[in-house]
Every structure is written in structure tokens, then in C-alpha cells.
Design an enzyme around this catalytic site. Structure first.
Site, PDB file in Angstrom:
ATOM      1  N   CYS A 139       0.832  -1.205   0.000  1.00 37.36           N
ATOM      2  CA  CYS A 139       0.000   0.000   0.000  1.00 37.36           C
ATOM      3  C   CYS A 139       0.865   1.254   0.000  1.00 37.36           C
ATOM      4  CB  CYS A 139      -0.912  -0.034   1.229  1.00 37.36           C
ATOM      5  SG  CYS A 139      -1.876   1.456   1.462  1.00 37.36           S
ATOM      6  N   CYS A 142      -0.316   4.041   2.283  1.00 37.83           N
ATOM      7  CA  CYS A 142      -0.006   3.797   3.700  1.00 37.83           C
ATOM      8  C   CYS A 142       1.483   4.033   3.991  1.00 37.83           C
ATOM      9  CB  CYS A 142      -0.315   2.355   4.078  1.00 37.83           C
ATOM     10  SG  CYS A 142      -1.947   1.790   3.611  1.00 37.83           S
ATOM     11  N   ASP A 143       2.352   3.537   3.116  1.00 39.75           N
ATOM     12  CA  ASP A 143       3.765   3.422   3.481  1.00 39.75           C
ATOM     13  C   ASP A 143       4.731   4.275   2.660  1.00 39.75           C
ATOM     14  OD1 ASP A 143       3.012   1.558   5.366  1.00 39.75           O
ATOM     15  OD2 ASP A 143       3.266  -0.135   4.007  1.00 39.75           O
TER      16      ASP A 143
HETATM   17  P1  FAD Z   1      -9.828  -6.212   7.562  1.00 43.54           P
HETATM   18  O1  FAD Z   1      -8.947  -5.330   8.361  1.00 43.54           O
HETATM   19  O2  FAD Z   1      -9.197  -7.018   6.477  1.00 43.54           O
HETATM   20  O3  FAD Z   1     -10.554  -7.196   8.601  1.00 43.54           O
HETATM   21  C1  FAD Z   1     -11.441  -8.195   8.203  1.00 43.54           C
HETATM   22  C2  FAD Z   1     -11.463  -9.266   9.263  1.00 43.54           C
HETATM   23  O4  FAD Z   1     -12.574 -10.139   9.041  1.00 43.54           O
HETATM   24  C3  FAD Z   1     -10.235 -10.158   9.274  1.00 43.54           C
HETATM   25  O5  FAD Z   1      -9.775 -10.303  10.588  1.00 43.54           O
HETATM   26  C4  FAD Z   1     -10.758 -11.489   8.747  1.00 43.54           C
HETATM   27  O6  FAD Z   1     -10.074 -12.614   9.235  1.00 43.54           O
HETATM   28  C5  FAD Z   1     -12.168 -11.463   9.301  1.00 43.54           C
HETATM   29  N1  FAD Z   1     -13.035 -12.431   8.628  1.00 43.54           N
HETATM   30  C6  FAD Z   1     -13.081 -12.704   7.295  1.00 43.54           C
HETATM   31  N2  FAD Z   1     -13.975 -13.690   7.051  1.00 43.54           N
HETATM   32  C7  FAD Z   1     -14.506 -14.035   8.262  1.00 43.54           C
HETATM   33  C8  FAD Z   1     -15.459 -15.005   8.677  1.00 43.54           C
HETATM   34  N3  FAD Z   1     -16.068 -15.808   7.792  1.00 43.54           N
HETATM   35  N4  FAD Z   1     -15.744 -15.119   9.991  1.00 43.54           N
HETATM   36  C9  FAD Z   1     -15.146 -14.314  10.905  1.00 43.54           C
HETATM   37  N5  FAD Z   1     -14.223 -13.363  10.562  1.00 43.54           N
HETATM   38  C10 FAD Z   1     -13.910 -13.242   9.261  1.00 43.54           C
HETATM   39  N6  FAD Z   1      -4.483   1.354   6.062  1.00 43.54           N
HETATM   40  C11 FAD Z   1      -4.261   2.593   6.567  1.00 43.54           C
HETATM   41  O7  FAD Z   1      -5.192   3.408   6.622  1.00 43.54           O
HETATM   42  N7  FAD Z   1      -3.020   2.935   7.044  1.00 43.54           N
HETATM   43  C12 FAD Z   1      -1.956   2.080   7.049  1.00 43.54           C
HETATM   44  O8  FAD Z   1      -0.842   2.435   7.464  1.00 43.54           O
HETATM   45  C13 FAD Z   1      -2.173   0.768   6.532  1.00 43.54           C
HETATM   46  N8  FAD Z   1      -1.167  -0.143   6.512  1.00 43.54           N
HETATM   47  C14 FAD Z   1      -1.421  -1.410   6.080  1.00 43.54           C
HETATM   48  C15 FAD Z   1      -0.390  -2.348   6.129  1.00 43.54           C
HETATM   49  C16 FAD Z   1      -0.629  -3.657   5.708  1.00 43.54           C
HETATM   50  C17 FAD Z   1       0.505  -4.664   5.787  1.00 43.54           C
HETATM   51  C18 FAD Z   1      -1.904  -4.025   5.218  1.00 43.54           C
HETATM   52  C19 FAD Z   1      -2.183  -5.442   4.772  1.00 43.54           C
HETATM   53  C20 FAD Z   1      -2.937  -3.093   5.144  1.00 43.54           C
HETATM   54  C21 FAD Z   1      -2.699  -1.781   5.556  1.00 43.54           C
HETATM   55  N9  FAD Z   1      -3.696  -0.804   5.511  1.00 43.54           N
HETATM   56  C22 FAD Z   1      -3.485   0.438   6.033  1.00 43.54           C
HETATM   57  C23 FAD Z   1      -5.027  -1.114   4.944  1.00 43.54           C
HETATM   58  C24 FAD Z   1      -6.027  -1.408   6.085  1.00 43.54           C
HETATM   59  O9  FAD Z   1      -5.453  -2.364   6.937  1.00 43.54           O
HETATM   60  C25 FAD Z   1      -7.346  -1.909   5.519  1.00 43.54           C
HETATM   61  O10 FAD Z   1      -7.860  -0.951   4.613  1.00 43.54           O
HETATM   62  C26 FAD Z   1      -8.360  -2.128   6.623  1.00 43.54           C
HETATM   63  O11 FAD Z   1      -7.850  -2.990   7.624  1.00 43.54           O
HETATM   64  C27 FAD Z   1      -9.656  -2.718   6.079  1.00 43.54           C
HETATM   65  O12 FAD Z   1     -10.508  -2.943   7.156  1.00 43.54           O
HETATM   66  P2  FAD Z   1     -11.700  -3.994   7.095  1.00 43.54           P
HETATM   67  O13 FAD Z   1     -12.352  -3.907   8.443  1.00 43.54           O
HETATM   68  O14 FAD Z   1     -12.532  -3.749   5.915  1.00 43.54           O
HETATM   69  O15 FAD Z   1     -11.019  -5.437   6.874  1.00 43.54           O
END
Ligand code: FAD
Length: 314
Positions: A139, A142-143
Site C-alpha cells: 500500500c 499507507c507506506d
Molecule cells: P480487515 O482489516 O481485512 O478485517 C477483516 C477481518 O474479518 C479479518 O480479521 C478477517 O479474518 C475477518 N473475517 C473474514 N472472514 C470471516 C469469517 N467468515 N468469519 C469471521 N471473521 C472473518 N491502512 C491505513 O489506513 N493505514 C496504514 O498504514 C495501513 N497499513 C497497512 C499495512 C498492511 C501490511 C496491510 C495489509 C494493510 C494496511 N492498511 C493500512 C489497509 C487497512 O489495513 C485496511 O484498509 C483495513 O484494515 C480494512 O478494514 P476492514 O475492516 O474492511 O477489513
């Protein structure tokens, strides 16, 4: 109100910023939500990173796992219940939604908020994940800021790769785009923008064969020519992987409408899906922004949408 006849008002699937924020809002609305947050990946994508510098409210940055622990504790403080388990089967089609956990227990709910996120595609190299946040990133938004005056490699040939590479030239000394084929998949506009940028060079018909590290930090990559098999070292300290991402929507296929890439279709600007009582938030919906703050924002919206839907039922 929250659990009449053993039926939950709100069940949330997913424990990232979208799920936890939905839980906080639903809990403060006295809906006593139940959140399933995965058995192995509690806290979502930010638990795989170290420093988060762009989440508002933390002027000196915040550790990703700490941020997620705090979000969870804040929702729990208002009565949200969390189960660290997966939902493995759903039937969302009726007025009462049925969700089965990994032990086979069926949970019943009037509304469901899907916040299962999406996973970045990986190259599949042995030390790739270990070096995440230590030179390897998925990303640029992000980085990118951490890579000032560095030489960087971006992997991919689509619009995202061109966009990430062009964005990274604001910080980097040089950006090399590595693509397996001799032509790019990206739109002409995005290609032309990248071709016109003095800081960007291309390594076509090439792939990353190895990621090298020194003291736990990425110190270079080995490129392999996909036609000849010949390898060469590339002296970089940053690797951005932009080969796509997979929304976690397998569970909902055939029930909730998905777009061509597998994201849930929501009636933007609301979080409503095609099924009444089912809402979706965060990266599982989002093609475009994919940030913690945008996921948290739509998580709040999903809880408010669910609350209004329940109020109309009463
Ligand atoms: P997610 O954070 O992906 O969470 C979804 C969760 O649902 C997961 O824990 C998954 O296991 C769970 N899940 C899925 N299916 C099921 C199921 N059937 N039953 C139960 N649980 C389930 N964004 C920023 O703004 N700043 C940053 O610095 C940044 N750095 C990042 C660094 C990395 C390495 C990564 C990978 C991403 C980064 N991001 C950053 C992006 C950010 O993390 C995502 O945009 C954000 O986390 C998305 O949130 P979400 O709640 O939609 O999903």
C-alpha cells in the site's frame, strides 16, 4: 431489545476497523451486537503492520495491533460481545438470518453486517510476509512516506501498479516497475503517465525470484527474466506488491450480489446490499480507497443503517 426470542438484532462478521467500528456504534445504540472476528486473524489487516501514521487522532503514529486492540476494547466497553471464531455458513435470504460458526452452532439475527475485508495477493516468496513493514508493502498510500530518497521496485502491470508507482515517485529516488509480460494491462492513460515519469523505469518479462534481507530489513531483490530464466540483482530497499487483492466473499456467493471482482455491491452512499437487513462495510466493498479510516467510516454507516432498519421493523 437486543435478543428477543434468541434472535440477535445485529451480528457482525469481521474484526477489522469496519467490524469493530460497526460494533462500537451498534453497542452505543443499545443493540448489544455480537461480532465474529475470525479464529486465526483477529483484528484484521492492521495487525500485520507496525506503524500506522495516517489514522487520525494519533499525532505520533500508532502500532497497528495496538490500534485494533483499542478499537475492540472501546466497543466492548459499551456491551459489544466478541467471539474469536469464523462464520462458516450463512443463510441470509429470510427475515431471520442464520449464521453457523465453526463449532456448528447456528446464530439467528435480524440484521447482519459483513465486514470481512480483502486480502492482498502475495508473490508467494518465503520471506515476503516476514518483511512486511520492513521494506515490503502492499500500500503506497499507507507506506510511501517511509521510503523517501530510496530506490523502490513495484510489481504489477495493471492500473493499481501504475498508480502506486507514480505516487511513489513523490518520495522515491527511483521506481522500477517489474512486470511478467512485455505489455501492460493498465489503461493507456495510466501507462502514459508512468512512461512519461523520469523516475520510473520498466523491467518487462521479469519477475521477482528472491527477496534479499539484511538485519531483518529488505536489502535487494533478484529479478528473473521470464523468457530466458536469467537472473540479475536489483539494488532496492523497497518492494511494493500491486498484483491485486481478493475480497473475502466466498461465503456469501449466490446470496449477496457481488461485482466482477468479487466485492459486495452496496447501494452507495448507504451500506445496504441486495438483501434487506444485510449491510456491508470496509474493504469487502471498497475498490478504491482501502484505508483503515474509510473502513471505519463505512463500519459506522453500516451500524446506523442497521439501527434504522430495525427501528422501521419495530
Ligand atoms: P480487515 O482489516 O481485512 O478485517 C477483516 C477481518 O474479518 C479479518 O480479521 C478477517 O479474518 C475477518 N473475517 C473474514 N472472514 C470471516 C469469517 N467468515 N468469519 C469471521 N471473521 C472473518 N491502512 C491505513 O489506513 N493505514 C496504514 O498504514 C495501513 N497499513 C497497512 C499495512 C498492511 C501490511 C496491510 C495489509 C494493510 C494496511 N492498511 C493500512 C489497509 C487497512 O489495513 C485496511 O484498509 C483495513 O484494515 C480494512 O478494514 P476492514 O475492516 O474492511 O477489513
Amino acid at each position: 431489545m437486543h435478543q428477543r426470542d434468541g434472535i440477535r438484532d445485529v451480528v457482525i462478521i469481521g474484526s477489522g476497523p469496519a467490524g469493530y467500528t460497526a460494533a462500537l456504534y451498534a453497542a452505543r445504540a443499545q443493540l448489544r451486537p455480537l461480532l465474529f472476528g475470525s479464529s486465526i486473524f483477529v483484528g484484521g489487516s492492521l495487525t500485520t503492520t507496525t506503524e500506522v501514521e495516517n489514522f487520525p487522532g494519533f499525532p505520533t503514529g500508532v502500532d497497528g495491533p495496538d490500534l485494533m486492540d483499542n478499537m475492540r476494547a472501546q466497543a466492548e466497553r459499551f456491551g459489544a460481545e466478541m467471539i474469536d471464531d469464523d462464520i462458516v455458513e450463512v443463510d441470509l435470504t429470510g427475515d431471520i438470518k442464520l449464521l453457523t460458526d465453526s463449532a456448528g452452532t447456528v446464530h439467528r439475527a435480524r440484521t447482519v453486517i459483513i465486514a470481512t475485508g480483502s486480502g492482498y495477493r502475495k508473490l508467494g516468496l518465503p520471506n515476503e510476509e516476514e518483511l512486511s513493514g520492513r521494506g515490503v508493502s502492499w500500500c503506497a498510500t499507507c507506506d510511501g512516506f517511509f521510503f523517501r530518497d530510496r530506490d523502490i521496485v513495484v510489481v504489477g502491470g495493471g492500473d493499481t501498479a501504475m498508480e502506486e508507482a507514480t505516487f511513489l515517485t513523490r518520495f522515491a529516488r527511483s521506481v522500477t516497475i517489474v512486470h511478467r509480460r512485455s505489455t501492460l494491462r493498465a489503461s493507456k492513460v495510466m501507462q502514459n503517465r508512468a512512461f512519461a515519469d523520469d523516475k520510473i523505469t520498466f523491467a518487462f518479462d521479469s519477475e521477482i525470484a528472491e527477496i534479499e534481507s539484511d538485519n531483518g530489513m529488505l536489502s535487494g531483490v533478484v529479478l528473473r527474466d521470464t523468457l530466458t530464466g536469467k537472473t540479475r540483482d536489483l539494488d532496492v530497499t523497497g518492494l511494493f506488491i500491486a498484483i491485486g487483492h481478493d475480497p473475502r466473499t466466498e461465503l456469501f456467493t449466490g446470496q449477496v450480489d457481488l461485482d466482477d471482482e468479487g466485492h459486495i455491491k452496496a447501494a452507495s452512499p448507504s451500506t445496504r446490499t441486495n438483501i434487506s437487513g444485510v449491510f456491508a462495510a470496509g474493504d469487502v466493498v471498497d475498490h478504491t480507497y482501502r484505508q483503515a479510516i474509510t473502513a471505519a467510516g463505512t463500519g459506522a454507516a453500516a451500524a446506523l443503517d442497521a439501527e434504522r432498519y430495525l427501528a422501521a421493523l419495530a
